[in-house]
Design an enzyme around this catalytic site. Structure first.
Site, PDB file in Angstrom:
ATOM      1  N   SER A 184       0.847  -1.184   0.000  1.00  0.00           N
ATOM      2  CA  SER A 184       0.000   0.000   0.000  1.00  0.00           C
ATOM      3  C   SER A 184       0.891   1.245   0.000  1.00  0.00           C
ATOM      4  O   SER A 184       1.671   1.447  -0.918  1.00  0.00           O
ATOM      5  CB  SER A 184      -0.961  -0.033   1.188  1.00  0.00           C
ATOM      6  N   ASP A 235      -9.591  -3.952  -5.452  1.00  0.00           N
ATOM      7  CA  ASP A 235      -8.999  -3.112  -4.416  1.00  0.00           C
ATOM      8  C   ASP A 235      -9.659  -1.730  -4.393  1.00  0.00           C
ATOM      9  O   ASP A 235      -9.727  -1.050  -5.408  1.00  0.00           O
ATOM     10  CB  ASP A 235      -7.497  -2.954  -4.674  1.00  0.00           C
ATOM     11  N   HIS A 284      -8.071  -4.981  -1.317  1.00  0.00           N
ATOM     12  CA  HIS A 284      -6.864  -4.455  -0.695  1.00  0.00           C
ATOM     13  C   HIS A 284      -6.284  -5.410   0.342  1.00  0.00           C
ATOM     14  O   HIS A 284      -5.076  -5.522   0.487  1.00  0.00           O
ATOM     15  CB  HIS A 284      -7.197  -3.114  -0.037  1.00  0.00           C
TER      16      HIS A 284
END
Length: 691
Positions: free
Chosen positions: A543, A628, A663
């Site tokens: 991330s 995501d 995610h």
């Protein structure tokens, strides 16, 4: 010596170029791969599948190794397990796993643990027929008869809200769509519930609504709307049960709370203290007052109090002053005690304050590198604190701690099967002096017997954004690397808050490059101290930590033998220039607003996608999820395409897309281990350790 042979004659996928021009502040950018953001375009899906097929082919000879790694990691997990029960409003709540099952079963028992078990939700049954299934928030009504819960079956973090009658087992017909997963709160009347609606374009929660059980959700009432899309919002019930609270928060910048008496659900919410720039606060209700944790003239936060009826800042009185070297991270209120979670020298500490005697002390721990956090503590009228303790060699351990006698009782330690022995491993804390003279802490763990002669493979991890601190904690999966000679290290780089607020201030916006330089300098330090060498040094981040990976391979591609980049945020300028992309506007204070020239130019100077050059890059495995919601799949897709076009080396570049996940990856407790096995097999292949 690496004897592993990659398959030859396999051509990586190619991507069509469709140049798109962007102009801002007189600066022109050409994005050849912008078209990959067309999620419904068959050519995009075909490309993602082609990358997966390329990875499958190139790593086909690691199939047995991946299976072995998966089975190793799975074998360390106690399949039939149960969480430690906690008591709330007359019931003991816990979750349990059954052998071979992917998901938890949420249960409770009335008054005593010898009572009959009530199954509230069996996620395994609920998930049947779904590729992904996640239960978000759960909240029980005051009369213990109703359960509100949220469900996401896509992995886009868009939930549906359902209500179940725990007496009859009936799930009520109302199904409220497009809500936040973990923001639900019952009023005291056992029929009113507050929830947050999401904007389906930006995926921001932006409205709080009131629903009455048994009524048409179309008739629900909006009680608050957040007009500033830089703020995230939430709704919850205070621990004292007296209030329903709504908070609006701009990360590390500003906070605002609104309160409603839970016994009067149709009355208006009242502002606690109006929002203003550079004023953050959190609140805890305590008898006839509120305690306030705030950074008002206190970068590392201080503790204040105010009467329940006079919540404005003018009435706040200091309880615990600001300290330059201690960051107050959390506040927990009990009838006779306050517990502060504090951060000092990259270690979590628990400070207990007796509200009668005003005496205080810190809970002591045996190891030099560890983490300690409050656990589940719903009971207000108790002198027992439940906290979690872990280190890089100690599995998560939950203690009940008597705050009067200072006696602790170990209630549960996560069982690690598969022959794990804590004494086989050693953890250390090092301090690397980086280029501007600052000392950056590094936590690391390795198997005893490892020689510090530069021959060891080492995996260096970091996050370093949003003021989020990475605490040294136990990770049973890492054992599969440690047992094969790896050292695992965490660089506590600037951008987190391990060393207090100033650690964050020195690692965001116009100081963001410190995060990258810290990580690079930590790598250089570990080489200098002979923990590893360049040919065996690996980097990992996800991330915003994936942004870190993108930056360090541009800045120092020669330093790393391999890099793992999970769901990487790598196209900073394009994403931050599009307010319709989920979460963008709430990030302006973290990265910058491209509408401001100075901020645009600084972001462009490090944005990984914009700074890919024609040069050699390290071996890389990039991973993403098609659904995501945090970092859109097309950021790493474009990045990989551009790297393929420009890189001048013969190193491996692999791109893995989970076509069912978002995610956080897979939803099942075992499925995510398959992704981890791919990563470890990639690293071990580069080391020639595939047997």
């Amino acid at each position: 010596m690496n004897t592993f042979q990659w398959p030859g004659g396999v051509t990586p996928p190619t991507v069509e170029k469709e140049p798109k021009e962007f102009v801002a502040h007189g600066d022109k950018r050409i994005d050849d791969y912008y078209w990959l953001n067309q999620r419904d375009n068959p050519k995009v899906l075909n490309y993602l599948k082609a990358e997966n097929a390329y990875l499958d082919t190139m790593m086909s000879s690691t199939k047995d190794l991946r299976e072995k790694l998966f089975n190793e990691m799975k074998a360390r997990i106690k399949e039939k397990d149960e969480s430690l029960p906690y008591k709330d409003n007359g019931y003991w709540y816990y979750s349990r796993f059954e052998e071979g099952k992917q998901y938890p079963i949420f249960c409770r028992k009335k008054e005593t643990l010898e009572a009959a078990e009530e199954i509230m939700l069996d996620q395994n049954k609920m998930a049947e027929g779904f590729r992904y299934y996640s239960i978000g928030g759960r909240a029980v009504s005051d009369n213990n008869e109703l359960l509100a819960f949220t469900v996401d079956s896509v992995s886009r973090r868009i939930y549906g809200l359902r209500i179940k009658n725990l007496v009859t087992g009936t799930i009520y017909p109302e199904n409220i769509a497009n809500v936040e997963g973990n923001s639900i709160a019952w009023a005291a009347d056992n029929k009113t519930i507050f929830y947050i609606k999401k904007d389906l374009t930006t995926l921001l929660g932006y409205q709080v609504w009131r629903h009455e059980l048994g009524t048409d959700p179309a008739k629900d009432v909006m009680v608050f709307e957040e007009k500033d899309n830089r703020f995230y919002i939430g709704v919850y019930r205070t621990k004292s049960k007296k209030y329903v609270a709504i908070y609006s928060s701009m990360n590390q910048v500003s906070t605002e709370y609104r309160l409603l008496e839970a016994a009067r659900p149709t009355s208006d919410f009242k502002i606690f203290e109006p929002r203003q720039e550079n004023l953050q606060y959190t609140i805890e209700h305590f008898n006839n007052k509120f305690y306030i944790r705030t950074d008002w003239n206190a970068p590392n936060f201080k503790l204040m109090e105010t009467p329940e009826t006079k919540t404005g800042k003018a009435n706040w009185k200091e309880v615990i002053p600001h300290r330059k070297n201690v960051f107050i991270a959390s506040l927990l209120v009990f009838k006779n005690h306050l517990v502060l979670g504090e951060m000092k020298d990259a270690l979590n500490q628990l400070r207990v304050i007796n509200m009668t005697s005003k005496k205080d002390y810190y809970i002591t721990f045996p190891e030099t590198v560890y983490s300690s956090f409050p656990n589940v503590n719903p009971d207000y009228n108790t002198n027992v604190l439940r906290f979690s303790y872990t280190s890089m060699t100690t599995p998560t351990s939950i203690f009940d701690f008597n705050m009067d006698t200072e006696q602790r009782e170990l209630k549960k330690q996560t069982e690690v099967l598969g022959g794990f022995k804590k004494d086989d491993y050693t953890a250390e804390r090092l301090w690397a002096t980086v280029r501007d003279g600052v000392k950056v802490p590094i936590s690391l763990v390795y198997k005893k017997g490892v020689k510090k002669d530069g021959s060891n493979p080492l995996l260096l991890y970091a996050y370093g954004s949003y003021g989020s601190s990475t605490s040294p904690a136990f990770n049973s999966n890492i054992i599969s690397l440690l047992d094969r000679g790896f050292i695992y290290a965490i660089a506590h780089v600037r951008g987190g808050q391990e060393m207090g607020r100033q650690w964050y201030d020195q690692g965001y916006m116009f100081n963001k490059k410190n995060t990258f330089y810290d990580f690079i300098d930590c790598g250089e330090f570990l080489i200098k101290e002979k923990y590893t060498v360049k040919d065996h040094l690996y980097a990992h981040g996800g991330s915003a930590g994936g942004l870190l990976m993108g930056a360090i391979v541009n800045l120092r591609p020669d330093l790393w033998h391999g890099v793992l980049a999970d769901v990487p945020f790598v196209d900073v300028i394009t994403t931050m220039s599009d307010p319709s992309i989920p979460l963008t506007t709430g990030e302006y204070k973290e990265w910058g607003n491209p509408a401001v020239k100075a901020e645009y130019l600084y972001m462009k100077s490090y944005s990984p996608y914009d700074n890919v050059e024609r040069k050699a890059y390290p071996n890389m495995l990039v991973a993403t999820g098609l659904h995501d919601s945090q970092v859109q799949y097309f950021e790493p897709a474009k990045w990989v395409a551009k790297l393929r076009e420009l890189k001048t080396d013969n190193n491996k570049l692999f791109f893995k897309t989970n076509l069912e996940a978002g995610h956080g990856g897979a939803s099942g407790r075992f499925d995510y281990l398959k992704d981890k096995a791919w990563q470890y097999a990639f690293l071990l292949s580069l080391e020639g350790k595939v047997e």
